[in-house]
Design an enzyme around this catalytic site. Sequence first.
Site, PDB file in Angstrom:
ATOM      1  CE  LYS A  12      -1.001  -4.010   2.035  1.00  0.00           C
ATOM      2  NZ  LYS A  12       0.291  -4.307   1.458  1.00  0.00           N
ATOM      3  CG  HIS A  15       6.669 -10.510   6.019  1.00  0.00           C
ATOM      4  ND1 HIS A  15       7.317 -10.605   4.816  1.00  0.00           N
ATOM      5  CD2 HIS A  15       5.428 -10.064   5.739  1.00  0.00           C
ATOM      6  CE1 HIS A  15       6.479 -10.209   3.846  1.00  0.00           C
ATOM      7  NE2 HIS A  15       5.329  -9.882   4.368  1.00  0.00           N
ATOM      8  CG  ASP A  52       3.596  -3.589   3.974  1.00  0.00           C
ATOM      9  OD1 ASP A  52       2.683  -4.143   3.349  1.00  0.00           O
ATOM     10  OD2 ASP A  52       4.763  -3.507   3.541  1.00  0.00           O
ATOM     11  CD  GLU A  53       6.443  -6.450   2.962  1.00  0.00           C
ATOM     12  OE1 GLU A  53       5.301  -6.522   3.471  1.00  0.00           O
ATOM     13  OE2 GLU A  53       6.628  -6.304   1.728  1.00  0.00           O
ATOM     14  CB  SER A  63      -0.520 -12.698   3.444  1.00  0.00           C
ATOM     15  OG  SER A  63      -0.610 -11.300   3.445  1.00  0.00           O
ATOM     16  CE  LYS A  79       2.308  -8.910   8.134  1.00  0.00           C
ATOM     17  NZ  LYS A  79       2.401  -8.100   6.902  1.00  0.00           N
TER      18      LYS A  79
END
Lengths: 413, 413
Positions: free
Chosen positions: A157, A272, A185-186, A341, A183
Site C-alpha cells: 500500500k 482474489h 493489490d487487486e 485479508s 501481493k
Amino acid sequence: MNSKIDLMKYVADKEDIDPESFIIADYVYSGRENWIKLGAKIAAEQSTGTWVEVAGERDIVERHGARVFDGDFNGRQGKLRIAFPVENLNPRDGIPMLLSTIAGNLFGMKVVEKIRLEDVHIPNSYMKAFNGPKYGIEGLRKIIGSEGRPHIGTIIKPDVGLPPDVFAEYCYEAAIGGVDFIKDDELLGDPAHSPRFERLNRVMEALDRVREETGRTVLYALNITTRMSKIVEVAEKAKEEGANCVMINAVTLGLSSIRAVSETVDIPIHVHRDMHAAFTRDKSHGISMLVLAKLIRLVGGDQLHTGAVGKMQGNVKEIQEINHFLRSEWYGLKTTMPVASGGIHPSLVPANLDAFGIDIVLQAGGGIMAHPMGIRAGARAMVQAMEASLKGISLREYAKNHEELKVALNTFG
Amino acid sequence: MNSKIDLMKYVADKEDIDPESFIIADYVYSGRENWIKLGAKIAAEQSTGTWVEVAGERDIVERHGARVFDGDFNGRQGKLRIAFPVENLNPRDGIPMLLSTIAGNLFGMKVVEKIRLEDVHIPNSYMKAFNGPKYGIEGLRKIIGSEGRPHIGTIIKPDVGLPPDVFAEYCYEAAIGGVDFIKDDELLGDPAHSPRFERLNRVMEALDRVREETGRTVLYALNITTRMSKIVEVAEKAKEEGANCVMINAVTLGLSSIRAVSETVDIPIHVHRDMHAAFTRDKSHGISMLVLAKLIRLVGGDQLHTGAVGKMQGNVKEIQEINHFLRSEWYGLKTTMPVASGGIHPSLVPANLDAFGIDIVLQAGGGIMAHPMGIRAGARAMVQAMEASLKGISLREYAKNHEELKVALNTFG
C-alpha cells in the site's frame, strides 16, 4: 407459466437419484410456491423444458431432464435440491457451462422472489476432467519452508500510484521484516506508472537480495489480471521473467482463467475474489461463497481469499465452513490455502488464528505498511503477534519485550 | 474503519472533475452514512487508500486517488458518484480490471448495507482501446436483408437432448417457416449426445437448403461457450466449419470473451447473459443491467439479451433504457441489437414491438416449437403476428385469414 407442461416429469424421489450421474445443487428461496412445484419449474427451465410442452420433450426428459428431489417450504421461504444430469454437460466446456446450468437463468424467474445457490455436489464422473490446485497448502509450505504456523502476507500500500522502484523497496522491507508472502493489490494491473513486468523485475531483484541475506524464499503474487485473450500469455511471460506466484481477480475475469493458467504455467495461483459480494452478500439471493470456493479449488486456485475477522463483511461461521472445505479431502485433489485479508493488523492475529487455524495466510496491508516505525517493523510486529499467539502468550505480555508489536498495538488498537 | 485517514482527500467538487481523465461510476446505496463520508471511504478503498493512512499516500492521492463528487442521502438511502482516474488502469487489461476498480471489493464493505452500481461513464481516452461490435444492427440487417421490421428468432427446444439430425431438421422447419435467426439454448454446449461441430455441420446444411429453396439467409448462433483457454480456438473452428454466427454465455464465462473472439474471428456475436440476475435483480445491490450492456457493447457484442414482455423478471422501462443505449451514438461504435426473449409467443409480439420498436430480435422458443401444427407453422405464426403488428391490424383480425396465427392465439393465449 408452465401451466401447460406436466411438471411431475421434473420431480423424482430421493432414492432414484444416483449421485454419480448428477450434479446436485442446493438452493434456498423466498416466494409463494412450495418446493416441489417451484423446483420442478426450475428443473424444467434449466434442462429440457420451457414454459410450454414441446414435441419430443417427453422422450428425452427421462435421460436429460433435471429433477427436484428434496426440499422444504414454510409458506414464505424454502429450500430445494435439484439433480442435473451430468450427461447434459461436457466437462471440457468447464465452469462456464456448469454455471449456466446450475446458476443461469433461474435467478431471473418471475415465479420466485429470491433464490440462492447454496451448495453444489459434483460427481466423480465430472470431476475427473479437472486437476485442482498444483501446489495447495503442502506445496506452498514446501516453497516457503514453513511448518506449524500460518503464513504472514502483505499487500503493498498505497495500492496504486507507487513507481516500481519504491514498490520493490517496500517489498524488500516487508520481506526482511519477516513476511512469507507479498501481493499486488487487486486494483494494480499494468498502469503506465507501474508497468507490470518492470514491477515484477524490480520486486524479484529485491526478493533475491532477501534470499541472499536471510536464506528465506518469499512469494510475490504479481497481479496478472488482464483480458481473456492475454491471460495465458501474461502468465507465461511472468514465469519466464522470474515470477514465483501470480494473482488473478478471478470473478471479474472469469473463473476458468485459473484453469487456463494452471494448465499452461507451473506457478502457484493466488485467487482474489473481488466483485463476489455483488452476488454473495445477500443470504437469500445469488450464489454462496462456498460454491465459488468449490469451483475455484476445482479449477486450480492454490490460495483463495475467504474472509477474515477484519474490515470486510463476512460471518465467521461461514468462513470456517469454506476454509474447512478448502482443506478437506475432495476426490484426491490438492487443498487450497485460505487467505484472511481485509483490515488485519497485529491485534487481530489471535482472533483470526483462533477462528481459522494455522493453515492460512494472514494478510495485513495497512496493518504492516502504516506501522509508525516503518514497513520492516510492521512486518516484524505481525510476526511477533503470530509468535505470541502460537505460544499462547497475550499480545500485551509479548509486547513488553517486542518493541514493534508494542508500537503496533498502540497504533492500530 | 477509515477513522485514521483524512477522508477529505477523496472528496472533490464537481467542477474539478475533468470527465476526460476519469471513469465515472454512479451508485445507489442503503446505509447509515451520508454520501460524502461513505463515498470518500469507497473512493479510498478503490484507489490509493486503505483503512489506515500509509506512508506516501498523501503524495500520490492527487494523481491516483478516486474522488466522490456528487450525491444525495435521505437518512436511509442515498446515491453517490465516484470519479476513478483513468491513469490507474491500462485499457489493454480490459474489462476485468475495470470491474475490479468500479465494481470490486466495495460490495462487501461493512460500512454500507447494500450498494448497486447503476451506471458508468467511460471517457474517450479509455474507450479508444476498444473496437465495439463488428456488425451491429446495420451489419446484421445487411446479412439478413431486412428493413423496417424486427428480426424473428427462435431457440431450438427441447434445449438439450436432441440429436444433431433432429436438431437440424427443427432448424430447417423454423427457417422455412420464416425465422431470420436460430440459436442454441444457453444450456446446450458440447454434450456427447449433440457434439458441437456435428450439430453445426448439420444445421448449416439445413440452412443451405433453405437458401437454395428461398434465397434467404438465416443466421444460426452456435453456442461456443467453453472454458477460457479454448474459447478462441472453438470460435475459429466454428468459423472454419461454416458458422455464420456464434453465441457466448458471457457472464458465466467472462465479458472479455467477447473481445477475445471479436478480435480474432470475423463473425457476429450473440451474447447471452444468463446468471446476470444473480447480481442485477436486486435494485439496491449489485450491478445494473445497463452497466453490463455498456461493457458488452464496448467489447463487441452484436446482439444482447436485454429482456422482453414475457416470462423473465424485468421492467419495461429499464429494458427500454438499455435498448436505447445499445442503439444510440456512442463514440462512433457500432450498435448492439437488443434481443427480446423468454416466454414470447405470437400474442406478445404487439406488446414487445410497442415497447421496444423494430430494431430488435423477437425470439420465441416454445412459442414456435410447441405450435400444434408443427415448427414451420409456429414460425409462420410469429411472422404473421409481426406483419399484423407492423400493419396496425389486430392479431385476431389478421388471424381470420392466417391459419397458423389463429391456431397459435388459441393455443398460447
